[in-house]
Design a protein around this motif. Structure first.
Motif, mmCIF file in Angstrom:
data_model
loop_
_atom_site.group_PDB
_atom_site.id
_atom_site.type_symbol
_atom_site.label_atom_id
_atom_site.label_comp_id
_atom_site.label_asym_id
_atom_site.label_seq_id
_atom_site.Cartn_x
_atom_site.Cartn_y
_atom_site.Cartn_z
ATOM 1 N N LYS A 181 22.351 6.012 -4.513
ATOM 2 C CA LYS A 181 21.225 6.897 -4.806
ATOM 3 C C LYS A 181 19.977 6.048 -4.996
ATOM 4 C CE LYS A 181 23.582 10.405 -7.578
ATOM 5 N NZ LYS A 181 23.682 10.879 -8.963
ATOM 6 N N VAL A 182 18.842 6.608 -4.615
ATOM 7 C CA VAL A 182 17.583 5.944 -4.958
ATOM 8 C C VAL A 182 16.680 6.935 -5.692
ATOM 9 C CG1 VAL A 182 17.576 4.210 -3.123
ATOM 10 C CG2 VAL A 182 16.570 6.445 -2.690
ATOM 11 N N TYR A 183 15.849 6.395 -6.554
ATOM 12 C CA TYR A 183 14.923 7.199 -7.350
ATOM 13 C C TYR A 183 13.520 6.727 -6.992
ATOM 14 C CZ TYR A 183 19.282 7.940 -9.818
ATOM 15 O OH TYR A 183 20.581 8.242 -10.116
ATOM 16 N N LEU A 184 12.826 7.483 -6.168
ATOM 17 C CA LEU A 184 11.536 7.026 -5.663
ATOM 18 C C LEU A 184 10.391 7.717 -6.390
ATOM 19 C CD1 LEU A 184 12.729 7.061 -2.004
ATOM 20 C CD2 LEU A 184 11.761 5.033 -3.112
ATOM 21 N N PRO A 185 9.760 7.027 -7.337
ATOM 22 C CA PRO A 185 8.639 7.632 -8.052
ATOM 23 C C PRO A 185 7.528 8.008 -7.069
ATOM 24 C CG PRO A 185 9.311 5.597 -9.124
ATOM 25 C CD PRO A 185 10.019 5.656 -7.805
ATOM 26 N N LEU A 186 6.869 9.124 -7.323
ATOM 27 C CA LEU A 186 5.775 9.560 -6.445
ATOM 28 C C LEU A 186 4.507 8.759 -6.687
ATOM 29 C CD1 LEU A 186 6.626 13.316 -6.554
ATOM 30 C CD2 LEU A 186 6.371 11.977 -4.456
ATOM 31 N N ILE A 187 4.554 7.916 -7.701
ATOM 32 C CA ILE A 187 3.446 6.981 -7.886
ATOM 33 C C ILE A 187 4.014 5.580 -8.044
ATOM 34 C CG2 ILE A 187 3.291 7.584 -10.377
ATOM 35 C CD1 ILE A 187 0.155 6.961 -9.825
ATOM 36 N N GLN A 188 3.677 4.727 -7.084
ATOM 37 C CA GLN A 188 4.123 3.322 -7.118
ATOM 38 C C GLN A 188 2.917 2.442 -6.828
ATOM 39 O OE1 GLN A 188 7.669 2.459 -4.836
ATOM 40 N NE2 GLN A 188 8.313 4.578 -4.867
ATOM 41 N N HIS A 189 1.737 2.922 -7.114
ATOM 42 C CA HIS A 189 0.508 2.245 -6.696
ATOM 43 C C HIS A 189 -0.601 2.562 -7.698
ATOM 44 C CE1 HIS A 189 0.990 6.240 -4.780
ATOM 45 N NE2 HIS A 189 -0.163 6.426 -5.374
ATOM 46 N N LEU A 190 -1.674 1.831 -7.575
ATOM 47 C CA LEU A 190 -2.876 2.134 -8.329
ATOM 48 C C LEU A 190 -3.550 3.305 -7.620
ATOM 49 C CD1 LEU A 190 -3.793 0.416 -10.725
ATOM 50 C CD2 LEU A 190 -5.506 -0.608 -9.247
ATOM 51 N N GLY A 191 -3.859 4.380 -8.311
ATOM 52 C CA GLY A 191 -4.506 5.513 -7.663
ATOM 53 C C GLY A 191 -3.771 6.804 -7.941
ATOM 54 N N MET A 211 1.501 -6.389 -3.305
ATOM 55 C CA MET A 211 2.835 -6.568 -3.863
ATOM 56 C C MET A 211 2.928 -7.703 -4.876
ATOM 57 S SD MET A 211 4.861 -5.590 -0.419
ATOM 58 C CE MET A 211 6.542 -5.695 -0.987
ATOM 59 N N GLY A 212 1.794 -8.269 -5.222
ATOM 60 C CA GLY A 212 1.782 -9.313 -6.236
ATOM 61 C C GLY A 212 1.873 -8.745 -7.644
ATOM 62 N N GLY A 213 1.768 -7.455 -7.768
ATOM 63 C CA GLY A 213 1.908 -6.857 -9.095
ATOM 64 C C GLY A 213 0.897 -5.761 -9.375
ATOM 65 N N ALA A 214 -0.305 -5.880 -8.794
ATOM 66 C CA ALA A 214 -1.356 -4.915 -9.123
ATOM 67 C C ALA A 214 -1.191 -3.617 -8.339
ATOM 68 C CB ALA A 214 -2.719 -5.520 -8.827
ATOM 69 N N SER A 215 -0.502 -3.643 -7.228
ATOM 70 C CA SER A 215 -0.247 -2.502 -6.342
ATOM 71 C C SER A 215 -1.500 -1.714 -5.966
ATOM 72 C CB SER A 215 0.847 -1.587 -6.892
ATOM 73 O OG SER A 215 0.664 -1.270 -8.234
ATOM 74 N N PHE A 216 -2.532 -2.450 -5.628
ATOM 75 C CA PHE A 216 -3.766 -1.860 -5.119
ATOM 76 C C PHE A 216 -3.526 -1.460 -3.655
ATOM 77 C CE2 PHE A 216 -8.051 -1.809 -3.441
ATOM 78 C CZ PHE A 216 -8.833 -1.416 -4.507
ATOM 79 N N PRO A 217 -3.854 -0.203 -3.270
ATOM 80 C CA PRO A 217 -3.581 0.230 -1.894
ATOM 81 C C PRO A 217 -4.236 -0.701 -0.868
ATOM 82 C CG PRO A 217 -4.220 2.087 -3.249
ATOM 83 C CD PRO A 217 -4.451 0.861 -4.077
ATOM 84 N N THR A 218 -3.420 -1.208 0.056
ATOM 85 C CA THR A 218 -3.901 -2.252 0.974
ATOM 86 C C THR A 218 -4.885 -1.717 2.014
ATOM 87 O OG1 THR A 218 -1.869 -3.475 0.624
ATOM 88 C CG2 THR A 218 -3.133 -4.040 2.583
ATOM 89 N N HIS A 219 -4.701 -0.459 2.450
ATOM 90 C CA HIS A 219 -5.613 0.049 3.484
ATOM 91 C C HIS A 219 -7.059 0.077 2.987
ATOM 92 C CE1 HIS A 219 -4.652 3.804 1.262
ATOM 93 N NE2 HIS A 219 -5.877 4.126 1.557
ATOM 94 N N ILE A 220 -7.231 0.221 1.673
ATOM 95 C CA ILE A 220 -8.600 0.217 1.130
ATOM 96 C C ILE A 220 -9.196 -1.188 1.223
ATOM 97 C CG2 ILE A 220 -9.963 0.521 -0.991
ATOM 98 C CD1 ILE A 220 -8.114 2.857 -1.625
ATOM 99 N N ILE A 234 10.276 -0.675 -7.786
ATOM 100 C CA ILE A 234 9.212 -0.026 -7.011
ATOM 101 C C ILE A 234 8.425 -1.090 -6.250
ATOM 102 C CG2 ILE A 234 9.098 1.969 -8.565
ATOM 103 C CD1 ILE A 234 6.426 0.750 -9.628
ATOM 104 N N LYS A 235 7.368 -0.647 -5.576
ATOM 105 C CA LYS A 235 6.637 -1.545 -4.679
ATOM 106 C C LYS A 235 6.113 -2.813 -5.353
ATOM 107 C CE LYS A 235 5.268 2.250 -1.634
ATOM 108 N NZ LYS A 235 4.162 3.128 -1.165
ATOM 109 N N SER A 236 5.815 -2.729 -6.657
ATOM 110 C CA SER A 236 5.212 -3.881 -7.333
ATOM 111 C C SER A 236 6.235 -4.748 -8.069
ATOM 112 C CB SER A 236 4.155 -3.392 -8.319
ATOM 113 O OG SER A 236 4.742 -2.529 -9.268
ATOM 114 N N SER A 237 7.517 -4.416 -7.991
ATOM 115 C CA SER A 237 8.510 -5.134 -8.805
ATOM 116 C C SER A 237 9.009 -6.397 -8.109
ATOM 117 C CB SER A 237 9.712 -4.227 -9.098
ATOM 118 O OG SER A 237 9.308 -2.905 -9.388
ATOM 119 N N GLY A 238 8.449 -7.535 -8.472
ATOM 120 C CA GLY A 238 8.828 -8.776 -7.801
ATOM 121 C C GLY A 238 9.937 -9.541 -8.489
#
Lengths: 312, 421
Positions: free
Chosen positions: B24-34, B130-139, B331-335
């Motif tokens: 099973k996976v649990y995918l939070p709908l927020i994994q980013h800044l924003g 992905m360094g930790g801040a999870s700022f959306p890259t396309h921006i 999540i996306k920021s978990s290194g």
């Protein structure tokens, strides 16, 4: 599984360092000067050091019991206060004098402000200045080094003040402590060994001691003699309590500025006041007063010497 | 900047391993800044690998993709590694792993892409820093001002963590292709790769690529902080309150560049990431490739326990966040996942400030943490702000060096929050 996980804020690691480790290291670093003091002035010096230290620690303990505060006597800071107070006394004083001084240091210099970290002035110097004002006779009678009896001698600075230096005291004697003075201030060599420990451990930085000593040296060189630029600056560095004060009391964290800029100003200020008192004041020595006055200026210095913030 | 005990030797030479597919996976709908995403699927829906299941509601956001194929089991509140709890899509896997669908594109195909194509691919792939801040890259790929310098962040300065370092060693070609894509997208003229001197292998590998300058940095903390990296590589500072693009600079972490490569060359959205599992409690520390949404208990089980952990941290020991349950997903920021034993996790008693100024000397942005701490404790938010509390980068050095164990960072964070109101 894992019902008792610890959830606390970052960071999750901590440098192996503590207040008591710092304080006990500082206390340790004063030992060479103490040993030198006992060798030079005899066992009287040892009794005075012990009396001041025991009195300082007991006073803190009793005060904390009475006021129902956490007992902090094991953190080593009261021990330092006791030792430094003793180092600022002549070896011929009666034993009740260091006791009274230590009680005053701890209560008026430290406890009433809220204990460790809260004091505005260096507690040992508060005690010393109190004794100086109350029992000036005891405080200015200095036994002769290596005589171990009642023979007294003036300190080199006092002789200088009174114009009595007829022949030159060898610098080596000053450096090793063969001169009249307070218990812990006379042996420069021993003081420098202690200072080296603190510098190597990183518990003090060079900024305050070096700027303090340098400022005193420059000013006494320029203004210390009848003619400009003929002052005996080395004599001024090696006599009196400058080295003890610069490395062990002007570096007291609590009552000195936080930034390097501030510490440089603090050191220069101490040097300036010391030189002014020694050259033009009515008093041979100025280290205690210089440090206390700059202690008072510390909050003000802190306010105007903040570090530059990244990007500003 | 301070020198920290690195503790990287447990995992730095362990080759990347793939964690077995979670049930099973649990995918939070927020994994980013924003802004949080809205679910694009309903309970009971069948989803394929890489299918978009969370859609963005604003530009400052990043979509969420199915990290396994299977069925939507629930959309519910679930432990979140950063936010405590958040809404998450729960997927139950069908046991299949169709990674074959992410076929490699040819160089020619990629070369045909326009900068706008690349931006769209990055946005659709849900890539964040992905360094930790999870700022959306396309921006970041759409700066309001021209950017001509790219700084690749290969300074993994957190103790214990080795994921970025492994990635640089094992996936250097791919990272380099990611660099090319970003450079093309923005018209970058100068490329620097900042790597700390404790990663000689990465330095050696990256020095072979042409067109990039490898800058060897001292392994001091926080060398990988954006502000420190810019300062130590370019010798200039990002003005207060500004972002790197204000001085014509873009900073990208190596893991982000790898994700960009995968999105552009393989049409693969961000569905997995590299996680270092380490700490004194871990039997076999590893660098694991983990599907997003995998609960950390799967990682712990896979690596084995030597002793019962007293503290479980997602991220590194300096800036990571302590977790309250092992149900929390990657999540996306978990290194990193760091398990500490009781002795290491012990809370030290706070003592009075002795004004030793260790925090003042240590602060990498020039603050006086002990003064902000005092102001904050007295709720003097204006004073805390005057002392520069808002400039704090939350690196944690002040707490780390404090001999009185004072909670400097917590009180500064509080002051930031209060003076921001």
């Amino acid at each position: 599984m894992k019902n008792n996980l610890i959830v606390s804020g970052s960071p999750h690691i901590h440098k192996k360092e503590s207040v008591s480790r710092i304080m006990w290291t500082v206390a340790l670093s004063t030992i060479p000067a103490g040993i030198a003091g006992v060798i030079i002035f005899g066992l009287d010096a040892l009794w005075i050091i012990l009396a001041a230290t025991i009195a300082a620690v007991s006073t803190e303990w009793v005060f904390e019991l009475i006021t129902r505060r956490k007992v902090t006597i094991l953190d080593g800071s009261a021990v330092i206060t006791g030792i430094l107070l003793a180092y600022n006394l002549p070896s011929g004083v009666p034993l009740w004098l260091p006791v009274v001084g230590a009680i005053f240091s701890i209560i008026v210099g430290k406890a009433v402000f809220g204990g460790l970290g809260q004091n505005i002035f260096n507690p040992a110097l508060v005690g010393r200045v109190f004794l100086m004002a109350s029992w000036p006779k005891y405080m200015t009678t200095f036994p002769k080094p290596f005589s171990y009896d009642a023979v007294t001698s003036a300190t080199p600075l006092a002789m200088l003040k009174e114009g009595k230096i007829l022949e030159h005291i060898p610098y080596l004697d000053l450096f090793l402590g063969n001169r009249g003075g307070c218990i812990g201030e006379v042996c420069i060599l021993a003081l420098l060994i202690g200072a080296a420990i603190l510098l190597i451990k990183g518990y003090i930085t060079w900024h305050i001691p070096v700027t303090y000593i340098l400022t005193t040296a420059i000013l006494t060189y320029i203004f210390g003699a009848k003619q400009f630029f003929h002052g005996d600056w080395l004599f001024h560095i090696l006599s009196g309590g400058l080295i003890l004060g610069a490395f062990f009391m002007a570096t007291d964290y609590v009552a000195t500025p936080l930034t390097i800029k501030g510490q440089v100003i603090f050191g220069i200020g101490c040097g300036l006041i010391t030189a002014v008192i020694r050259i033009w004041g009515g008093y041979p020595e100025g280290v205690s007063y210089a440090i206390l006055m700059m202690n008072a200026a510390t909050p003000f210095i802190d306010r105007y010497t903040k570090n530059r913030i990244y990007g500003t | 900047m301070v020198k920290l005990a690195e503790n990287k030797d447990r995992s730095e030479h362990k080759a990347i391993e793939r964690l077995p597919l979670p049930a099973k996976v649990y995918l939070p709908l927020i994994q980013h800044l924003g802004k949080i995403c809205v679910p694009e699927v309903k309970v009971g829906d069948t989803v394929s690998l890489g299918q978009k299941i969370g859609a963005i509601q604003a530009n400052f956001s990043a979509p969420i993709h199915a990290s396994i194929s299977g069925k939507v089991l629930a959309i519910q509140d679930w432990p979140h590694p950063v936010l405590g709890r958040a809404k998450a899509i729960v997927l139950e896997g069908d046991g299949r792993d169709d990674t074959g669908i992410f076929a490699l594109k040819s160089r020619q195909e990629v070369d045909k892409l326009t900068p706008d194509d690349i931006r769209k691919i990055v946005l659709d792939a849900g890539i964040v820093g992905m360094g930790g801040a999870s700022f959306p890259t396309h921006i970041k790929l759409n700066p309001p001002k021209p950017v001509n310098t790219l700084i690749v962040n290969g300074a993994e300065c957190e103790p214990y963590l080795t994921a970025d370092s492994r990635l640089m060693v094992e996936k250097a070609e791919e990272i380099f292709k990611g660099i090319e894509v970003v450079s093309k997208c923005l018209g970058i003229k100068e490329i620097y790769v900042g790597i700390e001197d404790n990663k000689p292998e990465a330095i050696r590998i990256f020095s072979k690529f042409s067109g990039i300058k490898v800058k060897v940095l001292r392994s001091d903390y926080p060398q990988g902080g954006e502000k420190q990296l810019v300062q130590n590589i370019l010798g200039k500072e990002i003005p207060r309150g500004k972002l790197p693009f204000d001085i014509g600079v873009l900073v990208q972490n190596v893991a982000t560049l790898y994700a960009i490569y995968e999105a552009v060359y393989r049409s693969k959205p961000l569905i997995e990431r590299l996680v270092t599992v380490t700490g004194s409690c871990v039997e076999n520390p590893k660098n694991l490739l983990v599907r997003l949404g995998t609960p950390i208990k799967n990682l712990i089980e896979f690596c084995g326990l030597k002793e019962e952990p007293a503290k479980m941290i997602i991220g590194g020991p300096m800036m990571g966040i302590a977790q309250y349950t092992d149900e929390v997903p990657i999540i996306k920021s978990s290194g990193g996942l760091l398990l500490m034993n009781k002795k290491e996790a012990e809370d030290l008693e706070e003592e009075p400030c002795i004004r030793c100024a260790a925090c003042v000397r240590g602060c990498p942005v020039g603050l006086m943490p002990c003064q902000i701490n005092l102001a904050s404790q007295k709720s003097l938010w204006k004073l805390a702000k005057e002392y520069g509390g808002m400039d704090c980068i939350e690196c944690g050095i002040c707490n780390y060096v404090c001999p009185s164990n004072r909670r400097l960072l917590q009180t500064i964070k509080r002051a930031k929050l209060e003076s921001g109101k």
